[in-house]
Design an enzyme around this catalytic site. Structure first.
Site, short mmCIF file in Angstrom:
data_model
loop_
_atom_site.label_atom_id
_atom_site.label_comp_id
_atom_site.label_asym_id
_atom_site.label_seq_id
_atom_site.Cartn_x
_atom_site.Cartn_y
_atom_site.Cartn_z
N ASP A 122 -23.05 9.20 56.65
CA ASP A 122 -24.32 8.91 56.00
C ASP A 122 -24.84 10.13 55.22
O ASP A 122 -25.64 10.92 55.72
CB ASP A 122 -25.34 8.49 57.09
CG ASP A 122 -26.65 8.04 56.47
OD1 ASP A 122 -26.68 7.82 55.24
OD2 ASP A 122 -27.63 7.91 57.22
N TYR A 147 -9.28 9.43 44.89
CA TYR A 147 -9.97 10.22 45.93
C TYR A 147 -9.06 10.39 47.15
O TYR A 147 -8.90 11.49 47.67
CB TYR A 147 -11.27 9.50 46.31
CG TYR A 147 -12.03 10.14 47.45
CD1 TYR A 147 -12.93 11.18 47.22
CD2 TYR A 147 -11.84 9.71 48.76
CE1 TYR A 147 -13.62 11.76 48.26
CE2 TYR A 147 -12.53 10.29 49.81
CZ TYR A 147 -13.42 11.30 49.56
OH TYR A 147 -14.11 11.89 50.60
N CYS A 170 -22.40 28.14 42.40
CA CYS A 170 -20.94 28.24 42.30
C CYS A 170 -20.31 26.89 42.00
O CYS A 170 -20.65 25.89 42.62
CB CYS A 170 -20.45 28.79 43.64
SG CYS A 170 -18.82 28.36 44.09
N1 LIG Z 1 -19.59 11.15 52.96
C1 LIG Z 1 -18.44 10.67 53.45
O1 LIG Z 1 -18.35 9.49 53.85
C2 LIG Z 1 -17.25 11.57 53.59
C3 LIG Z 1 -17.15 12.76 52.94
N2 LIG Z 1 -16.03 13.53 53.06
C4 LIG Z 1 -15.91 14.79 52.35
O2 LIG Z 1 -16.88 15.69 52.84
C5 LIG Z 1 -17.27 16.60 51.80
C6 LIG Z 1 -18.78 16.58 51.65
O3 LIG Z 1 -19.17 15.26 51.32
P1 LIG Z 1 -20.70 14.78 51.34
O4 LIG Z 1 -21.54 15.76 52.01
O5 LIG Z 1 -20.67 13.39 51.80
O6 LIG Z 1 -20.99 14.79 49.77
P2 LIG Z 1 -22.36 15.02 48.98
O7 LIG Z 1 -22.15 14.47 47.63
O8 LIG Z 1 -23.49 14.51 49.78
O9 LIG Z 1 -22.47 16.62 48.91
C7 LIG Z 1 -21.49 17.35 48.23
C8 LIG Z 1 -22.05 18.70 47.81
O10 LIG Z 1 -21.02 19.35 47.09
C9 LIG Z 1 -21.57 19.90 45.90
N3 LIG Z 1 -20.56 19.96 44.85
C10 LIG Z 1 -20.01 18.93 44.15
N4 LIG Z 1 -19.16 19.39 43.23
C11 LIG Z 1 -19.15 20.75 43.35
C12 LIG Z 1 -18.47 21.79 42.67
N5 LIG Z 1 -17.65 21.53 41.65
N6 LIG Z 1 -18.70 23.05 43.07
C13 LIG Z 1 -19.56 23.32 44.07
N7 LIG Z 1 -20.24 22.39 44.72
C14 LIG Z 1 -20.04 21.11 44.38
C15 LIG Z 1 -22.70 18.96 45.52
O11 LIG Z 1 -23.63 19.59 44.66
C16 LIG Z 1 -23.26 18.61 46.88
O12 LIG Z 1 -24.25 19.53 47.29
C17 LIG Z 1 -16.51 16.15 50.55
O13 LIG Z 1 -15.34 16.91 50.42
C18 LIG Z 1 -16.16 14.70 50.86
O14 LIG Z 1 -15.05 14.28 50.15
C19 LIG Z 1 -15.00 13.16 53.87
C20 LIG Z 1 -15.06 11.99 54.55
C21 LIG Z 1 -16.18 11.10 54.47
C1 LIG Z 2 -16.38 7.63 46.66
C2 LIG Z 2 -15.55 7.43 47.87
C3 LIG Z 2 -16.17 8.09 49.05
C4 LIG Z 2 -15.28 7.93 50.24
C5 LIG Z 2 -15.77 8.78 51.36
C6 LIG Z 2 -14.71 8.91 52.40
O1 LIG Z 2 -14.01 9.91 52.47
C7 LIG Z 2 -14.58 7.82 53.36
C8 LIG Z 2 -13.16 7.48 53.74
C9 LIG Z 2 -13.23 6.78 55.01
C10 LIG Z 2 -12.36 6.05 55.63
C11 LIG Z 2 -11.15 5.47 55.14
C12 LIG Z 2 -10.36 4.89 56.03
C13 LIG Z 2 -9.28 3.99 55.74
C14 LIG Z 2 -8.70 3.28 56.70
C15 LIG Z 2 -7.76 2.13 56.51
O2 LIG Z 2 -6.55 2.40 55.91
C16 LIG Z 2 -7.49 1.40 57.81
O3 LIG Z 2 -7.05 2.33 58.79
C17 LIG Z 2 -8.74 0.78 58.26
C18 LIG Z 2 -8.53 -0.63 58.65
C19 LIG Z 2 -9.84 -1.34 58.55
C20 LIG Z 2 -9.89 -2.42 59.52
O4 LIG Z 2 -9.41 -3.50 59.15
O5 LIG Z 2 -10.34 -2.13 60.62
#
Ligand SMILES: NC(=O)C1=CN([C@@H]2O[C@H](COP(=O)(O)OP(=O)(O)OC[C@H]3O[C@@H](n4cnc5c(N)ncnc54)[C@H](O)[C@@H]3O)[C@@H](O)[C@H]2O)C=CC1
Ligand SMILES: CCCCCC(=O)CC\C=C/C=C/C=C/[C@@H](O)[C@@H](O)CCCC(=O)O
Length: 258
Positions: A189, A153, A63
Site C-alpha cells: 500500500d 517491470y 538524486c
Molecule cells: N508498491 C508495491 O506494491 C511494490 C513495490 N516494490 C518496489 O519497491 C520500491 C519502492 O516502491 P514504492 O515505495 O511502492 O514506490 P513509490 O512510487 O511509492 O516510491 C518510489 C520513490 O522512488 C523515487 N524515485 C523514482 N524514480 C527515481 C529516480 N530515478 N531516482 C531517485 N528516486 C526515484 C520516487 O520519487 C519515490 O519517492 C520500488 O523499487 C518498487 O518496484 C516491490 C514490490 C511491491
Molecule cells: C506498476 C506495477 C507495480 C507492481 C508492484 C509490484 O511489484 C507487485 C508485484 C506483486 C506480486 C506479483 C506476483 C505474481 C504472482 C503470480 O505469478 C502467481 O504466483 C500468483 C497466482 C495468483 C493466484 O492465482 O493466486
C-alpha cells in the site's frame, strides 16, 4: 536499538517503502541518508523524520539513481555527514509498460540498482577503508513469479534478483565483509500501487482482480522484513519474499506453471 551507530543510505526514500525503511532504520538507532528524485517530498520527509527522531539523524540529497554523478554525490554526502556507511538499500523503482515509459523503467530499476550496488561495494569494502556491510536490493514478488500485467517491470525485478545473487557469490564482496540480499514484496500500500491504472499496466480491469487475490500489505510489514534481513548475520544472496498470504518466506528460485 539493534542498529545503534550504523549508517544507512536509502534510495527512493521520500515516500512509500523507502520512507518506511528509513523510519524503521531510525527507530532501530541508525542514521539515514535519503536520496530521491522528488526534492520537495524528500525535504518534507526529512523535516518530519527529524522532528520525530532528532536533529542530525537523517539527511536528504536530491538524486536521480540513473545518473552516476548524482549517485556518487549521494554516497559522498552520506559519508561526509555521518563518517561511515554500513547499510545500503537500493529501493528506488518505478512501473510503466508502454512507450516511452518502459525504457525509463529499465533505466531506473536496473541502472539505478547497478549504480547503487557498485558504489556501495566501493564504500563498504574493507580493503579500501570501509567496514564491510550489507546491501539490500529491492526486487518484487513479480520478479520471482510472473505478474502478467507488468512484463517489463517484472523483467527488471528478475534482473535485480540475478544481479544481486551474482555479486553475493563474488570473492571481492565475500572477502571484504559485504553481504547482499534481496527483498521481494507482493503488492504494498504505497503511492506506486495506488497509481496503478490502464496507463501503467496491461489489462487493467483484470489486473485489479489479480491484486485483490494476492492482497496488499502495509509498508510497515515490508520494513519489518528489511529488519529480518538486517538482523540476520549469516545470509548472503538470500531472497526474502513478503506477501499477505505467505508472510515472510526465504525463497529459492522455481518456475511456476503459467
Ligand atoms: N508498491 C508495491 O506494491 C511494490 C513495490 N516494490 C518496489 O519497491 C520500491 C519502492 O516502491 P514504492 O515505495 O511502492 O514506490 P513509490 O512510487 O511509492 O516510491 C518510489 C520513490 O522512488 C523515487 N524515485 C523514482 N524514480 C527515481 C529516480 N530515478 N531516482 C531517485 N528516486 C526515484 C520516487 O520519487 C519515490 O519517492 C520500488 O523499487 C518498487 O518496484 C516491490 C514490490 C511491491
Ligand atoms: C506498476 C506495477 C507495480 C507492481 C508492484 C509490484 O511489484 C507487485 C508485484 C506483486 C506480486 C506479483 C506476483 C505474481 C504472482 C503470480 O505469478 C502467481 O504466483 C500468483 C497466482 C495468483 C493466484 O492465482 O493466486
Amino acid at each position: 536499538m539493534t542498529l545503534e551507530g550504523k549508517v544507512a543510505l536509502v534510495t527512493g526514500g521520500a515516500q512509500g517503502l523507502g520512507r518506511a525503511f528509513s523510519e524503521k532504520l531510525l527507530q532501530n538507532g541508525a542514521k539515514v541518508a535519503i536520496g530521491d528524485l522528488n526534492q520537495k517530498q524528500g525535504e518534507q520527509t526529512i523535516q518530519e523524520l527529524t522532528s520525530q527522531y532528532g536533529i542530525g539523524r537523517a539527511i536528504f540529497v536530491p538524486c536521480n539513481v540513473t545518473s552516476l554523478d548524482d549517485m556518487t554525490n549521494l554516497f559522498q554526502n552520506a559519508k561526509e555527514a555521518f563518517g561511515c556507511l554500513d547499510i545500503v538499500v537500493n529501493n528506488a523503482g518505478i512501473g510503466g509498460e508502454f512507450a516511452p515509459m518502459w525504457e525509463k523503467v529499465i533505466d531506473v530499476n536496473i541502472k539505478g540498482v547497478v549504480h547503487g550496488t557498485q558504489l556501495a561495494i566501493e564504500y563498504l569494502r574493507k580493503d579500501k577503508g570501509g567496514n564491510g556491510g550489507h546491501i539490500i536490493n529491492m526486487a518484487s514478488a513479480g520478479g520471482l513469479n510472473p505478474n502478467p500485467f507488468s512484463p517489463v517491470y517484472g523483467a527488471t525485478k528478475a534482473a535485480v534478483v540475478h544481479f544481486t545473487r551474482c555479486w553475493a557469490m563474488n570473492s571481492t564482496t565475500i572477502d571484504n565483509g559485504i553481504r547482499l540480499n534481496i527483498l521481494c514484496p507482493s503488492f504494498v500500500d504505497t503511492p506506486m500501487t495506488k497509481n496503478i491504472s490502464e496507463t501503467v499496466c496491461h489489462n487493467y480491469e483484470t489486473a485489479k482482480g489479480f491484486i485483490e487475490k494476492i492482497g496488499v500489505i502495509s509498508p510497515e510489514t515490508v520494513a519489518d522484513a528489511l529488519m529480518t534481513l538486517l538482523k540476520n548475520k549469516e545470509r548472503n544472496g538470500a531472497i526474502l519474499k513478503v506477501s499477505k498470504h505467505g508472510g515472510e518466506e526465504f525463497c529459492t528460485l522455481q518456475l511456476v506453471p503459467v
